[in-house]
Design a protein around this motif. Structure first.
Motif, PDB file in Angstrom:
ATOM      1  N   PRO A 280     -56.911 -48.891  24.118  1.00 37.33           N
ATOM      2  CA  PRO A 280     -57.538 -49.632  23.028  1.00 37.33           C
ATOM      3  C   PRO A 280     -56.470 -50.301  22.170  1.00 37.33           C
ATOM      4  O   PRO A 280     -55.321 -49.851  22.126  1.00 37.33           O
ATOM      5  CB  PRO A 280     -58.295 -48.547  22.258  1.00 37.33           C
ATOM      6  CG  PRO A 280     -57.594 -47.274  22.589  1.00 37.33           C
ATOM      7  CD  PRO A 280     -57.076 -47.427  23.985  1.00 37.33           C
ATOM      8  N   PRO A 281     -56.821 -51.384  21.481  1.00 32.40           N
ATOM      9  CA  PRO A 281     -55.802 -52.167  20.750  1.00 32.40           C
ATOM     10  C   PRO A 281     -54.981 -51.351  19.764  1.00 32.40           C
ATOM     11  O   PRO A 281     -53.775 -51.600  19.604  1.00 32.40           O
ATOM     12  CB  PRO A 281     -56.641 -53.230  20.029  1.00 32.40           C
ATOM     13  CG  PRO A 281     -57.883 -53.372  20.855  1.00 32.40           C
ATOM     14  CD  PRO A 281     -58.153 -52.008  21.416  1.00 32.40           C
ATOM     15  N   GLU A 282     -55.593 -50.366  19.106  1.00 34.00           N
ATOM     16  CA  GLU A 282     -54.849 -49.620  18.083  1.00 34.00           C
ATOM     17  C   GLU A 282     -53.707 -48.802  18.670  1.00 34.00           C
ATOM     18  O   GLU A 282     -52.783 -48.411  17.951  1.00 34.00           O
ATOM     19  CB  GLU A 282     -55.796 -48.707  17.300  1.00 34.00           C
ATOM     20  CG  GLU A 282     -56.497 -47.632  18.119  1.00 34.00           C
ATOM     21  CD  GLU A 282     -57.836 -48.061  18.672  1.00 34.00           C
ATOM     22  OE1 GLU A 282     -58.631 -47.172  19.041  1.00 34.00           O
ATOM     23  OE2 GLU A 282     -58.094 -49.290  18.740  1.00 34.00           O
ATOM     24  N   THR A 283     -53.738 -48.542  19.974  1.00 35.47           N
ATOM     25  CA  THR A 283     -52.655 -47.776  20.590  1.00 35.47           C
ATOM     26  C   THR A 283     -51.356 -48.569  20.601  1.00 35.47           C
ATOM     27  O   THR A 283     -50.261 -47.994  20.588  1.00 35.47           O
ATOM     28  CB  THR A 283     -53.033 -47.362  22.021  1.00 35.47           C
ATOM     29  OG1 THR A 283     -54.298 -46.705  21.997  1.00 35.47           O
ATOM     30  CG2 THR A 283     -52.006 -46.420  22.630  1.00 35.47           C
ATOM     31  N   PHE A 284     -51.456 -49.897  20.600  1.00 32.97           N
ATOM     32  CA  PHE A 284     -50.264 -50.726  20.717  1.00 32.97           C
ATOM     33  C   PHE A 284     -49.540 -50.934  19.387  1.00 32.97           C
ATOM     34  O   PHE A 284     -48.633 -51.765  19.308  1.00 32.97           O
ATOM     35  CB  PHE A 284     -50.630 -52.086  21.330  1.00 32.97           C
ATOM     36  CG  PHE A 284     -50.993 -52.012  22.794  1.00 32.97           C
ATOM     37  CD1 PHE A 284     -50.027 -51.752  23.749  1.00 32.97           C
ATOM     38  CD2 PHE A 284     -52.308 -52.191  23.201  1.00 32.97           C
ATOM     39  CE1 PHE A 284     -50.355 -51.680  25.097  1.00 32.97           C
ATOM     40  CE2 PHE A 284     -52.651 -52.125  24.549  1.00 32.97           C
ATOM     41  CZ  PHE A 284     -51.681 -51.861  25.499  1.00 32.97           C
ATOM     42  N   VAL A 285     -49.915 -50.183  18.355  1.00 34.19           N
ATOM     43  CA  VAL A 285     -49.226 -50.342  17.064  1.00 34.19           C
ATOM     44  C   VAL A 285     -47.767 -49.904  17.156  1.00 34.19           C
ATOM     45  O   VAL A 285     -46.929 -50.355  16.368  1.00 34.19           O
ATOM     46  CB  VAL A 285     -49.950 -49.566  15.937  1.00 34.19           C
ATOM     47  CG1 VAL A 285     -51.334 -50.125  15.703  1.00 34.19           C
ATOM     48  CG2 VAL A 285     -49.994 -48.074  16.230  1.00 34.19           C
ATOM     49  N   SER A 286     -47.459 -49.022  18.111  1.00 36.67           N
ATOM     50  CA  SER A 286     -46.066 -48.592  18.265  1.00 36.67           C
ATOM     51  C   SER A 286     -45.829 -48.090  19.683  1.00 36.67           C
ATOM     52  O   SER A 286     -46.763 -47.655  20.372  1.00 36.67           O
ATOM     53  CB  SER A 286     -45.722 -47.474  17.280  1.00 36.67           C
ATOM     54  OG  SER A 286     -46.394 -46.270  17.635  1.00 36.67           O
ATOM     55  N   ARG A 287     -44.578 -48.151  20.089  1.00 33.36           N
ATOM     56  CA  ARG A 287     -44.205 -47.600  21.394  1.00 33.36           C
ATOM     57  C   ARG A 287     -44.476 -46.104  21.434  1.00 33.36           C
ATOM     58  O   ARG A 287     -44.904 -45.563  22.456  1.00 33.36           O
ATOM     59  CB  ARG A 287     -42.733 -47.883  21.680  1.00 33.36           C
ATOM     60  CG  ARG A 287     -42.409 -49.348  21.925  1.00 33.36           C
ATOM     61  CD  ARG A 287     -40.922 -49.534  22.200  1.00 33.36           C
ATOM     62  NE  ARG A 287     -40.627 -50.900  22.604  1.00 33.36           N
ATOM     63  CZ  ARG A 287     -39.423 -51.318  22.981  1.00 33.36           C
ATOM     64  NH1 ARG A 287     -38.396 -50.454  22.980  1.00 33.36           N
ATOM     65  NH2 ARG A 287     -39.238 -52.561  23.354  1.00 33.36           N
ATOM     66  N   ALA A 288     -44.214 -45.435  20.318  1.00 30.59           N
ATOM     67  CA  ALA A 288     -44.411 -43.986  20.277  1.00 30.59           C
ATOM     68  C   ALA A 288     -45.861 -43.626  20.548  1.00 30.59           C
ATOM     69  O   ALA A 288     -46.149 -42.632  21.231  1.00 30.59           O
ATOM     70  CB  ALA A 288     -43.972 -43.436  18.919  1.00 30.59           C
ATOM     71  N   ARG A 289     -46.788 -44.430  20.043  1.00 34.47           N
ATOM     72  CA  ARG A 289     -48.199 -44.119  20.256  1.00 34.47           C
ATOM     73  C   ARG A 289     -48.598 -44.351  21.706  1.00 34.47           C
ATOM     74  O   ARG A 289     -49.376 -43.592  22.265  1.00 34.47           O
ATOM     75  CB  ARG A 289     -49.065 -44.954  19.323  1.00 34.47           C
ATOM     76  CG  ARG A 289     -50.523 -44.521  19.329  1.00 34.47           C
ATOM     77  CD  ARG A 289     -51.233 -44.946  18.075  1.00 34.47           C
ATOM     78  NE  ARG A 289     -52.627 -44.537  18.115  1.00 34.47           N
ATOM     79  CZ  ARG A 289     -53.511 -44.806  17.159  1.00 34.47           C
ATOM     80  NH1 ARG A 289     -53.129 -45.476  16.075  1.00 34.47           N
ATOM     81  NH2 ARG A 289     -54.763 -44.420  17.264  1.00 34.47           N
ATOM     82  N   VAL A 290     -48.070 -45.396  22.309  1.00 32.55           N
ATOM     83  CA  VAL A 290     -48.340 -45.628  23.739  1.00 32.55           C
ATOM     84  C   VAL A 290     -47.850 -44.442  24.561  1.00 32.55           C
ATOM     85  O   VAL A 290     -48.575 -43.898  25.403  1.00 32.55           O
ATOM     86  CB  VAL A 290     -47.666 -46.934  24.215  1.00 32.55           C
ATOM     87  CG1 VAL A 290     -47.759 -47.068  25.727  1.00 32.55           C
ATOM     88  CG2 VAL A 290     -48.304 -48.148  23.537  1.00 32.55           C
ATOM     89  N   LEU A 291     -46.615 -44.016  24.313  1.00 30.11           N
ATOM     90  CA  LEU A 291     -46.050 -42.905  25.070  1.00 30.11           C
ATOM     91  C   LEU A 291     -46.817 -41.612  24.814  1.00 30.11           C
ATOM     92  O   LEU A 291     -47.050 -40.823  25.740  1.00 30.11           O
ATOM     93  CB  LEU A 291     -44.574 -42.726  24.709  1.00 30.11           C
ATOM     94  CG  LEU A 291     -43.631 -43.834  25.191  1.00 30.11           C
ATOM     95  CD1 LEU A 291     -42.257 -43.671  24.551  1.00 30.11           C
ATOM     96  CD2 LEU A 291     -43.518 -43.825  26.714  1.00 30.11           C
TER      97      LEU A 291
END
Length: 339
Positions: free
Chosen positions: A317-328
């Protein structure tokens, strides 16, 4: 939050693969992710090819960025490149990732072959079989000449065949292609099925010799916003389930009644109605959603003895891309190393 339970299947644990590029993130922005995937327990990076990114370039970047991840195509259409070009490309990738390449070939669908490439979608089973035979021989360094059912070769030999074997598997939905992949190739990859359908796939495959691969591709949208997940995934599901290969696949699996209204509306030219006609049960099983932990429990339902690899297609979801840390973090919670 709903608590889900799962009893792990006995036998060897499967490999875990991630399909790249992630939707919404161009391939040049993936290095941070590729360099961490092994730490998160992932063993493979997979690519696919339809109307967007090609299958091979992402794998070349992964080979440069990671010394350990297996790279795999799932799948490359057999009609859109010549047999020798497929063999050359695989051999070149194998030089970058010796012993780590798995080449997935398949018939694809007419929309990816004819509609956007202007190439006839003729005799998909025979073409896939012929390309499989040519490519496996070429990658062994054999000289190949003569007539196949769907093409003729004057004479060809790879000048630099891979030193380490390249596994060649087939994208397969129904018994004929599944058995071909195991009989003449190194296995098969299947996708867009319910967890309870996996035993039928295994029955169709039959006894699996050691070293063969059965890859199950699982589509995941890790969000607890069910409305968003359904809005984001229904268009794709309606489109793909109304392609003839997937329509026949689900009829064989016994889901014809569940999908009948969607098929009828699509045939009438009502794409929006075909989306709306997909039962929530179908959407939730074919493109799973929920918290990362809930998704992981659902992913594990696809692991049965005989399944060697779980390949994830993750639509964040778009909100996951707020940071690299959140993606990981999200991928870590989805993946094999999660507690």
């Amino acid at each position: 939050m709903t608590t889900l339970s799962h009893t792990p299947a006995p036998g060897l644990p499967p490999k875990w693969g991630l399909t790249l590029p992630l939707p919404g993130l161009t391939i040049d922005r993936h290095r941070f992710l590729v360099e961490r995937l092994a730490d998160l327990g992932y063993t493979d990076v997979w690519s696919a090819e339809g109307g967007g990114t090609d299958a091979f370039t992402p794998l070349a970047t992964v080979a440069a960025w990671s010394p350990s991840l297996r790279i795999a195509t799932g799948i490359v259409p057999v009609q859109t490149r010549g047999p020798a070009v497929l063999a050359q490309t695989a051999a070149t990738l194998a030089q970058l990732a010796p012993g780590r390449l798995l080449l997935g070939l398949g018939a694809s669908v007419p929309a990816h072959v004819t509609d956007i490439n202007g190439i006839p979608f003729d005799e998909p089973y025979k073409r896939t079989r012929d390309v499989l035979r040519f490519v496996t021989r070429a990658l062994r360094g054999e000289h190949i000449a003569g007539d196949f059912d769907t093409f003729s070769i004057t004479g060809y030999r790879l000048p630099h065949p891979p030193r380490d074997p390249v596994k060649v598997i087939l994208g397969a939905l129904r018994p004929g292609m599944l058995r071909l992949g195991f009989r003449e190739g190194d296995g098969a990859i299947t996708n867009l099925l319910f967890p309870e359908d996996v035993p039928k796939i295994l029955d169709a495959v039959g006894p699996q010799p050691p070293g063969k691969e059965l890859v199950v591709k699982v589509f995941v949208c890790p969000t607890e916003d069910t409305d968003y997940a359904h809005r984001a995934t229904r268009p794709f599901l309606a489109w793909i389930l109304n392609r003839e290969p997937y329509r026949k696949f689900h009829e064989w699996l016994g889901h014809g009644d569940l999908l009948r209204e969607s098929h009828e509306r699509w045939a009438d030219g009502d794409a929006d109605g075909a989306q709306k006609a997909l039962p929530d049960e179908v959407v939730e099983k074919l493109f799973i959603s929920g918290s990362p932990e809930e998704c992981r429990e659902k992913i594990l339902r696809y692991h049965r003895p005989g399944v060697t690899t779980i390949q994830l297609y993750v639509s964040l979801p778009p909100e996951t891309f707020v940071s690299r840390a959140r993606v990981l973090d999200t991928l870590a919670r989805l993946g094999p190393a999660a507690a």
